[in-house]
Design an enzyme around this catalytic site. Sequence first.
Site, PDB file in Angstrom:
ATOM      1  N   TYR A 176     -10.332   7.122  -4.928  1.00  0.00           N
ATOM      2  CA  TYR A 176      -9.111   6.309  -4.971  1.00  0.00           C
ATOM      3  C   TYR A 176      -9.233   5.178  -5.993  1.00  0.00           C
ATOM      4  O   TYR A 176      -8.308   4.931  -6.782  1.00  0.00           O
ATOM      5  CB  TYR A 176      -8.858   5.735  -3.569  1.00  0.00           C
ATOM      6  CG  TYR A 176      -7.581   4.955  -3.410  1.00  0.00           C
ATOM      7  CD1 TYR A 176      -6.340   5.591  -3.389  1.00  0.00           C
ATOM      8  CD2 TYR A 176      -7.606   3.577  -3.225  1.00  0.00           C
ATOM      9  CE1 TYR A 176      -5.167   4.876  -3.212  1.00  0.00           C
ATOM     10  CE2 TYR A 176      -6.437   2.857  -3.037  1.00  0.00           C
ATOM     11  CZ  TYR A 176      -5.227   3.505  -3.034  1.00  0.00           C
ATOM     12  OH  TYR A 176      -4.064   2.790  -2.845  1.00  0.00           O
ATOM     13  N   LYS A 180      -6.872   4.768  -9.227  1.00  0.00           N
ATOM     14  CA  LYS A 180      -6.017   3.584  -9.364  1.00  0.00           C
ATOM     15  C   LYS A 180      -6.373   2.763 -10.601  1.00  0.00           C
ATOM     16  O   LYS A 180      -5.522   2.040 -11.131  1.00  0.00           O
ATOM     17  CB  LYS A 180      -6.100   2.727  -8.097  1.00  0.00           C
ATOM     18  CG  LYS A 180      -5.369   3.336  -6.906  1.00  0.00           C
ATOM     19  CD  LYS A 180      -3.904   3.651  -7.225  1.00  0.00           C
ATOM     20  CE  LYS A 180      -3.093   4.010  -6.005  1.00  0.00           C
ATOM     21  NZ  LYS A 180      -1.694   4.364  -6.343  1.00  0.00           N
TER      22      LYS A 180
END
Length: 288
Positions: A176, A180
């Site tokens: 993640y 991101k």
Amino acid sequence: MAADRLSLVTGHLTSTFPAGLLADQTAIITGAGQGIGAATALLFAKEGARVVVADLDETKAREVAAAITAAGGKAVAVAGDIMLQATIDAVVNAAVQLGEGKIHHIVNNAGFTWDGVIHKTTDKQWDMIMDLHTKAPFRLVRAAAPYFRVKDGEPRSITNVSSTSGIHGNAGQANYATAKMGILGLTKTIAKEWGPSFGVRCNAVAFGSVTTRLTAEKESGAFAEVGGEKIALGIPKAQQRGAEGFAMVPLRRAGTANEAAMSILMLASPLSAYVSGHCLEVTGGAGI
């Protein structure tokens, strides 16, 4: 209507939508069936935008679109997995039809987490999170390019949802955090490519702790189902923050979905007309 899912973001709505900051403009918002995405869809509509409510969950997408139309706005729901090209094509086509040939804004908000410590993260976990948070936004922007690379003098903006995990990293979120951070590179590239000739603004917003299903207790049973895979969402109760957990947040609390949505509206609106290539950190002051 699932009032419990929408009550937090509909209380401010009036019976009719004013002309607003986004009057007569068309917006695509992904992951708009609940949480930050739903709040963003409702706020955009309140400001006069025609909204494509895109979400994996058809029921929730239709509920948000119905709430907008019931209040006098214009919206259409498109359900499907945004990682599939067929869904992306359906979303763009719906926006073109709703906007009578024009698209003005994209909010790449759809996403969830599939956490794991580095040595236990599988290729499947890595690939799905990377595809969802980087490839899907890229493919949506690419598909909508003919409606952004235009010189008609009308505003165009793209807002990508990042995270403080992408800026600072976060234990248990290698996939993640990497994704991101990747969306920030895409954001700056779009701003540099499409700004000079077409005036397209592209920004990102990096949220800290916001109260959504991703930060709720994992034991509550929320999950995302993609391609037959059920992915549990949330944070284990033992790891949940108490009041003392916000000691490093100057505002001493988590943000709300509506507060998060207002930052997205600000970046898309004329209030940010000279802001592009920027990542706005919305954290209650954490990290300063």
